[in-house]
Design a protein around this motif. Structure first.
Motif, PDB file in Angstrom:
ATOM      1  N   PRO A  95     -16.786  46.339 136.571  1.00  0.00           N
ATOM      2  CA  PRO A  95     -16.378  47.736 136.797  1.00  0.00           C
ATOM      3  C   PRO A  95     -17.395  48.699 136.203  1.00  0.00           C
ATOM      4  CG  PRO A  95     -14.954  46.679 135.162  1.00  0.00           C
ATOM      5  CD  PRO A  95     -15.831  45.615 135.728  1.00  0.00           C
ATOM      6  N   ASP A  96     -17.581  49.828 136.862  1.00  0.00           N
ATOM      7  CA  ASP A  96     -18.535  50.832 136.378  1.00  0.00           C
ATOM      8  C   ASP A  96     -18.013  51.491 135.100  1.00  0.00           C
ATOM      9  OD1 ASP A  96     -20.866  52.273 136.405  1.00  0.00           O
ATOM     10  OD2 ASP A  96     -20.525  53.239 138.332  1.00  0.00           O
ATOM     11  N   LEU A  97     -16.672  51.498 134.934  1.00  0.00           N
ATOM     12  CA  LEU A  97     -16.101  52.137 133.738  1.00  0.00           C
ATOM     13  C   LEU A  97     -15.643  51.070 132.751  1.00  0.00           C
ATOM     14  CD1 LEU A  97     -15.489  55.195 132.968  1.00  0.00           C
ATOM     15  CD2 LEU A  97     -13.112  54.543 133.210  1.00  0.00           C
ATOM     16  N   THR A  98     -16.495  50.774 131.782  1.00  0.00           N
ATOM     17  CA  THR A  98     -16.148  49.824 130.720  1.00  0.00           C
ATOM     18  C   THR A  98     -17.191  49.942 129.628  1.00  0.00           C
ATOM     19  OG1 THR A  98     -15.687  47.496 130.179  1.00  0.00           O
ATOM     20  CG2 THR A  98     -17.418  47.888 131.782  1.00  0.00           C
ATOM     21  N   VAL A 123     -14.465  57.368 141.939  1.00  0.00           N
ATOM     22  CA  VAL A 123     -13.341  57.507 140.995  1.00  0.00           C
ATOM     23  C   VAL A 123     -13.874  57.445 139.560  1.00  0.00           C
ATOM     24  CG1 VAL A 123     -11.099  56.613 140.282  1.00  0.00           C
ATOM     25  CG2 VAL A 123     -11.783  56.458 142.684  1.00  0.00           C
ATOM     26  N   THR A 124     -14.765  56.492 139.302  1.00  0.00           N
ATOM     27  CA  THR A 124     -15.364  56.382 137.962  1.00  0.00           C
ATOM     28  C   THR A 124     -16.017  57.705 137.571  1.00  0.00           C
ATOM     29  OG1 THR A 124     -15.809  54.046 138.254  1.00  0.00           O
ATOM     30  CG2 THR A 124     -17.161  55.192 136.627  1.00  0.00           C
ATOM     31  N   TYR A 125     -16.815  58.250 138.477  1.00  0.00           N
ATOM     32  CA  TYR A 125     -17.559  59.476 138.148  1.00  0.00           C
ATOM     33  C   TYR A 125     -16.648  60.692 138.038  1.00  0.00           C
ATOM     34  CZ  TYR A 125     -22.212  57.458 138.063  1.00  0.00           C
ATOM     35  OH  TYR A 125     -23.325  56.748 137.687  1.00  0.00           O
ATOM     36  N   SER A 126     -15.489  60.653 138.737  1.00  0.00           N
ATOM     37  CA  SER A 126     -14.605  61.827 138.647  1.00  0.00           C
ATOM     38  C   SER A 126     -13.795  61.807 137.340  1.00  0.00           C
ATOM     39  CB  SER A 126     -13.681  61.913 139.858  1.00  0.00           C
ATOM     40  OG  SER A 126     -12.761  60.851 139.814  1.00  0.00           O
ATOM     41  N   LEU A 127     -13.526  60.610 136.775  1.00  0.00           N
ATOM     42  CA  LEU A 127     -12.712  60.562 135.552  1.00  0.00           C
ATOM     43  C   LEU A 127     -13.536  60.610 134.264  1.00  0.00           C
ATOM     44  CD1 LEU A 127     -10.055  57.781 136.356  1.00  0.00           C
ATOM     45  CD2 LEU A 127      -9.815  60.246 136.507  1.00  0.00           C
ATOM     46  N   ALA A 128     -14.692  59.946 134.282  1.00  0.00           N
ATOM     47  CA  ALA A 128     -15.435  59.725 133.027  1.00  0.00           C
ATOM     48  C   ALA A 128     -15.745  60.998 132.226  1.00  0.00           C
ATOM     49  CB  ALA A 128     -16.716  58.949 133.304  1.00  0.00           C
ATOM     50  N   PRO A 129     -16.073  62.129 132.856  1.00  0.00           N
ATOM     51  CA  PRO A 129     -16.423  63.300 132.027  1.00  0.00           C
ATOM     52  C   PRO A 129     -15.230  63.934 131.327  1.00  0.00           C
ATOM     53  CG  PRO A 129     -17.211  63.536 134.313  1.00  0.00           C
ATOM     54  CD  PRO A 129     -16.276  62.386 134.295  1.00  0.00           C
ATOM     55  N   TRP A 130     -14.009  63.580 131.763  1.00  0.00           N
ATOM     56  CA  TRP A 130     -12.839  64.351 131.333  1.00  0.00           C
ATOM     57  C   TRP A 130     -11.862  63.538 130.475  1.00  0.00           C
ATOM     58  CZ3 TRP A 130     -14.558  68.877 132.486  1.00  0.00           C
ATOM     59  CH2 TRP A 130     -15.285  69.080 133.659  1.00  0.00           C
ATOM     60  N   GLY A 131     -12.271  62.371 130.010  1.00  0.00           N
ATOM     61  CA  GLY A 131     -11.321  61.510 129.304  1.00  0.00           C
ATOM     62  C   GLY A 131     -11.622  61.366 127.820  1.00  0.00           C
ATOM     63  N   VAL A 132     -10.565  61.389 127.021  1.00  0.00           N
ATOM     64  CA  VAL A 132     -10.710  61.219 125.570  1.00  0.00           C
ATOM     65  C   VAL A 132      -9.690  60.183 125.087  1.00  0.00           C
ATOM     66  CG1 VAL A 132     -10.531  62.383 123.334  1.00  0.00           C
ATOM     67  CG2 VAL A 132     -11.508  63.596 125.273  1.00  0.00           C
ATOM     68  N   ASN A 133     -10.154  59.244 124.255  1.00  0.00           N
ATOM     69  CA  ASN A 133      -9.234  58.298 123.609  1.00  0.00           C
ATOM     70  C   ASN A 133      -8.694  58.960 122.349  1.00  0.00           C
ATOM     71  OD1 ASN A 133     -11.781  55.930 124.244  1.00  0.00           O
ATOM     72  ND2 ASN A 133      -9.878  56.052 125.398  1.00  0.00           N
ATOM     73  N   LEU A 134      -7.372  58.992 122.240  1.00  0.00           N
ATOM     74  CA  LEU A 134      -6.727  59.637 121.086  1.00  0.00           C
ATOM     75  C   LEU A 134      -6.447  58.601 119.998  1.00  0.00           C
ATOM     76  CD1 LEU A 134      -4.250  61.814 123.188  1.00  0.00           C
ATOM     77  CD2 LEU A 134      -6.449  62.516 122.177  1.00  0.00           C
ATOM     78  N   PRO A 135      -6.280  59.051 118.750  1.00  0.00           N
ATOM     79  CA  PRO A 135      -6.051  58.095 117.670  1.00  0.00           C
ATOM     80  C   PRO A 135      -4.903  57.135 117.997  1.00  0.00           C
ATOM     81  CG  PRO A 135      -6.472  60.245 116.755  1.00  0.00           C
ATOM     82  CD  PRO A 135      -6.389  60.434 118.251  1.00  0.00           C
ATOM     83  N   SER A 136      -5.207  55.848 117.948  1.00  0.00           N
ATOM     84  CA  SER A 136      -4.242  54.818 118.343  1.00  0.00           C
ATOM     85  C   SER A 136      -4.200  53.684 117.330  1.00  0.00           C
ATOM     86  CB  SER A 136      -4.631  54.241 119.712  1.00  0.00           C
ATOM     87  OG  SER A 136      -4.796  55.258 120.669  1.00  0.00           O
ATOM     88  N   GLY A 137      -4.738  53.924 116.135  1.00  0.00           N
ATOM     89  CA  GLY A 137      -4.743  52.879 115.106  1.00  0.00           C
ATOM     90  C   GLY A 137      -3.320  52.497 114.728  1.00  0.00           C
ATOM     91  N   LEU A 138      -3.184  51.295 114.195  1.00  0.00           N
ATOM     92  CA  LEU A 138      -1.846  50.803 113.852  1.00  0.00           C
ATOM     93  C   LEU A 138      -1.261  51.511 112.624  1.00  0.00           C
ATOM     94  CD1 LEU A 138      -2.628  47.160 114.814  1.00  0.00           C
ATOM     95  CD2 LEU A 138      -0.708  48.464 115.739  1.00  0.00           C
TER      96      LEU A 138
END
Ligand SMILES: Cc1ncc(COP(=O)(O)O)c(C=O)c1O
Length: 377
Positions: A79-82, A339-354
């Motif tokens: 996949p292009d997004l990984t 789809v990869t190019y439309s999502l990648a600029p706008w995504g953020v991973n939020l704090p998800s630590g245990l």
């Protein structure tokens, strides 16, 4: 103000006890005891015949490709997004990475895009369980069978996720896991390769130890191979974590639920979604912000950082990275993988630590809405 990290483990006295025991006892005739126990328990948990412990998921993917006989000139679809760890081992064996698009809902490999990328040189597909979600594994497995292409499942981020009732990693010819410190189940650094194929298991056992057969005492190397082994200390750590896996997964799902309750109905923000037959463990809660708001992931991350909140960008398309410029760059791949190019600029991973609590999740959500200049509904 307390800084909120983006990822991190949940360690108890049990892990400390197991590692202390390994430090004291895992030598001489007991040298392999923890490694063997961890591998056996892991295979049982995933529901496969064999598990091989390794220093990382990257090394697991490398050995998977070598064991499947993939080499120079072969093509491997990814996949292009990984994260680049999914694709870098393709270059280690001299093969060519071919980037396919993702599904807009699962953000994982799209079987239709994979089918378009298949050529007579295609030897394998690496399907990635991105952020704990899973692609349509049934379609990918049947596509592999129809075209005689191997399927490798990169389940680095997805321990415990399920597709149609089967655990992540158990699909395809082989599956791989990461136990990096950011992962749900950690050994600090570490990885595992799982498979139901006796031939692959045998080959990987030899490849990870300089081409020696398991149990060899005469130092006979049957081929020039690799030194990719996990230590007893890491295996003891992993065993303790595996014995607690249900509580680790349940905390991950709670964390996603807290985010979902606060952001689920906010217009212009989309959180992780899954295929109806998938049961995700939500390794990383991810917010994709509607491009119309013109708030790039860089802007959102800066604003969160100002509120003492760490976040991560959704991966950049592999095909856009300087590391892969020789394959043509975004000018070529943007239209192939829209789809990869439309999502990648706008995504953020939020704090998800245990270590996340409901209060900390509330703080992150308020800061995110401020950053986006939005109000909760
Ligand atoms: C999707 C994916 N694949 C592979 C890896 C590589 O794992 P490791 O760091 O254990 O080599 C990671 C880890 O970051 C990952 O997220």
């Amino acid at each position: 103000m307390q800084r909120i990290p983006v990822a991190g483990p949940w360690i108890t006295e049990k892990e400390v006890r197991y590692v202390a025991d390994a430090a004291a006892t895992a030598w001489y005739e007991n040298a392999n005891a923890y490694v063997t126990k961890f591998e056996k328990a892991f295979a049982e948990y995933i529901g496969v015949s064999h598990a091989v412990s390794l220093p990382s998921c990257t090394s697991a993917l490398h050995l998977a490709l070598v064991a499947l006989g993939i080499g120079p000139g072969d093509e491997v679809i990814v996949p292009d997004l990984t994260w680049i760890a999914s694709s870098a081992p393709i270059s280690y064996v001299g093969a060519i990475p071919i980037f396919a698009d993702i599904n807009p809902t699962s953000w994982c490999l799209d079987p239709e895009s994979v089918e378009k990328r298949i050529t007579p040189r295609t030897k394998a597909v690496i399907a990635v369980d991105l952020y704990g979600n899973m692609p349509d594994m049934r379609s990918l497995a049947s596509l592999g069978r129809r075209h005689g292409i191997a399927l490798i499942e990169d389940a680095a981020e997805a321990i415990g996720s399920e597709f149609a009732g089967r655990k992540a990693g158990s699909f395809g010819d082989t599956g791989t896991f990461s136990f990096h410190g950011s992962k749900t189940l950690t050994t600090g650094e570490g990885g595992m390769l799982v498979t139901n194929r006796a031939d692959l298991h045998e080959r990987v056992m030899r490849l990870r130890d300089h081409g020696r057969n398991p149990g060899d005492r005469m130092f006979v190397n049957h081929e020039v191979a690799f030194k990719y082994k996990m230590s007893a200390l890491q295996a003891a750590f992993g065993l303790a974590q595996l014995e607690r896996v249900d509580e680790l997964l349940s905390r991950k799902r709670d964390i996603f639920g807290w985010y979902q309750a606060r952001l689920g109905n906010v217009p212009h923000v989309v959180l992780n979604k899954q295929h109806p037959t998938t049961n995700s463990v939500y390794w990383m809660v991810t917010a994709i912000v509607d491009g119309a708001l013109r708030k790039s992931k860089e802007t959102v991350m800066e604003r969160l950082a100002a509120a003492a909140i760490d976040s991560r960008p959704v991966f950049n398309p592999l095909s856009a990275l300087p590391a892969y410029r020789e394959y043509g760059g975004p000018d070529i791949w943007r239209s192939r993988n829209p789809v990869t190019y439309s999502l990648a600029p706008w995504g953020v991973n939020l704090p998800s630590g245990l270590n996340m609590t409901e209060e900390l999740v509330s703080r992150v959500c308020e800061a995110l809405l401020d950053a986006l200049e939005l109000k909760a509904r």
